[in-house]
Enzyme design. Structure first.
Site, PDB file in Angstrom:
ATOM      1  N   HIS A  99      52.634  13.167  43.520  1.00 18.61           N
ATOM      2  CA  HIS A  99      51.189  13.393  43.513  1.00 18.61           C
ATOM      3  C   HIS A  99      50.553  12.666  42.344  1.00 18.61           C
ATOM      4  CE1 HIS A  99      53.189  16.603  41.232  1.00 18.61           C
ATOM      5  NE2 HIS A  99      52.142  16.604  40.420  1.00 18.61           N
ATOM      6  N   HIS A 101      47.320  12.941  39.874  1.00 21.44           N
ATOM      7  CA  HIS A 101      46.191  13.738  39.419  1.00 21.44           C
ATOM      8  C   HIS A 101      45.020  12.771  39.243  1.00 21.44           C
ATOM      9  CE1 HIS A 101      48.531  17.344  37.937  1.00 21.44           C
ATOM     10  NE2 HIS A 101      49.492  16.449  37.933  1.00 21.44           N
TER      11      HIS A 101
HETATM   12  P1  5GP Z   1      52.589  18.475  37.922  1.00 21.70           P
HETATM   13  O1  5GP Z   1      52.770  19.467  36.798  1.00 21.70           O
HETATM   14  O2  5GP Z   1      53.799  18.463  38.843  1.00 21.70           O
HETATM   15  O3  5GP Z   1      52.179  17.110  37.489  1.00 21.70           O
HETATM   16  O4  5GP Z   1      51.348  18.978  38.749  1.00 21.70           O
HETATM   17  C1  5GP Z   1      51.399  20.005  39.679  1.00 21.70           C
HETATM   18  C2  5GP Z   1      49.987  20.520  39.815  1.00 21.70           C
HETATM   19  O5  5GP Z   1      49.924  21.259  41.017  1.00 21.70           O
HETATM   20  C3  5GP Z   1      49.531  21.441  38.695  1.00 21.70           C
HETATM   21  O6  5GP Z   1      48.388  20.868  38.063  1.00 21.70           O
HETATM   22  C4  5GP Z   1      49.227  22.751  39.395  1.00 21.70           C
HETATM   23  O7  5GP Z   1      48.074  23.379  38.898  1.00 21.70           O
HETATM   24  C5  5GP Z   1      49.038  22.327  40.842  1.00 21.70           C
HETATM   25  N1  5GP Z   1      49.424  23.315  41.829  1.00 21.70           N
HETATM   26  C6  5GP Z   1      50.598  24.011  41.864  1.00 21.70           C
HETATM   27  N2  5GP Z   1      50.631  24.799  42.951  1.00 21.70           N
HETATM   28  C7  5GP Z   1      49.461  24.600  43.606  1.00 21.70           C
HETATM   29  C8  5GP Z   1      48.914  25.139  44.812  1.00 21.70           C
HETATM   30  O8  5GP Z   1      49.505  25.960  45.513  1.00 21.70           O
HETATM   31  N3  5GP Z   1      47.666  24.699  45.176  1.00 21.70           N
HETATM   32  C9  5GP Z   1      46.981  23.768  44.441  1.00 21.70           C
HETATM   33  N4  5GP Z   1      45.767  23.394  44.887  1.00 21.70           N
HETATM   34  N5  5GP Z   1      47.476  23.241  43.306  1.00 21.70           N
HETATM   35  C10 5GP Z   1      48.695  23.649  42.899  1.00 21.70           C
END
Ligand code: 5GP
Ligand code: ZN
Length: 113
Positions: A99, A101
């Site tokens: 993903h 951001h």
């Molecule tokens: P990472 O830490 O892997 O870069 O980002 C994962 C992101 O996914 C985090 O910013 C977290 O807030 C978001 N996230 C985790 N679970 C969910 C969910 O069920 N729904 C949404 N909309 N965001 C999520």
């Protein structure tokens, strides 16, 4: 499988969608770190950019171009924004489905820390 983002793609977990087509989905982050905080994911499961191969070139290029369109839709294309792909443990990745951001609507500090 237990992938949260695959469940968001399938609709099993609801999300606040910003953009969707046959290849990608963009939805608002559950815990926003900026006034505009959207996650852009491929619909196919790909763990991270580290797992990407030549077969993903078209998809990844497509995502970049669509991110620009989404930034415009969010109204941050002129003010500026940041795209981030946390990758692996030290990269701070917590969801193991690729993903980007998209963060905007406020000044982004650099370095990120
Ligand atoms: P990472 O830490 O892997 O870069 O980002 C994962 C992101 O996914 C985090 O910013 C977290 O807030 C978001 N996230 C985790 N679970 C969910 C969910 O069920 N729904 C949404 N909309 N965001 C999520
Ligand atoms: Zn997945």
């Amino acid at each position: 499988m237990g992938c949260i983002f695959c469940k968001i793609v399938s609709g099993e977990i609801p999300s606040d969608k910003v953009y969707e087509d046959e290849k990608i989905l963009a939805f608002r982050d559950l815990n926003p770190e900026a006034p505009q905080h959207v996650l852009i994911i491929p619909k196919v499961h790909l763990t991270s950019i580290s797992e990407a191969t030549d077969e993903h070139i078209e998809l990844l290029g497509y995502m970049q171009i669509k991110i620009a369109e989404i930034a415009k839709k969010l109204g941050v294309d002129q003010s500026g924004f940041r795209i981030v792909a946390n990758t692996g443990d030290e990269g701070g990745q917590t969801v193991h489905h690729l993903h980007y951001h998209l963060l905007g609507g406020r000044f982004m500090q650099w370095p990120p820390g």
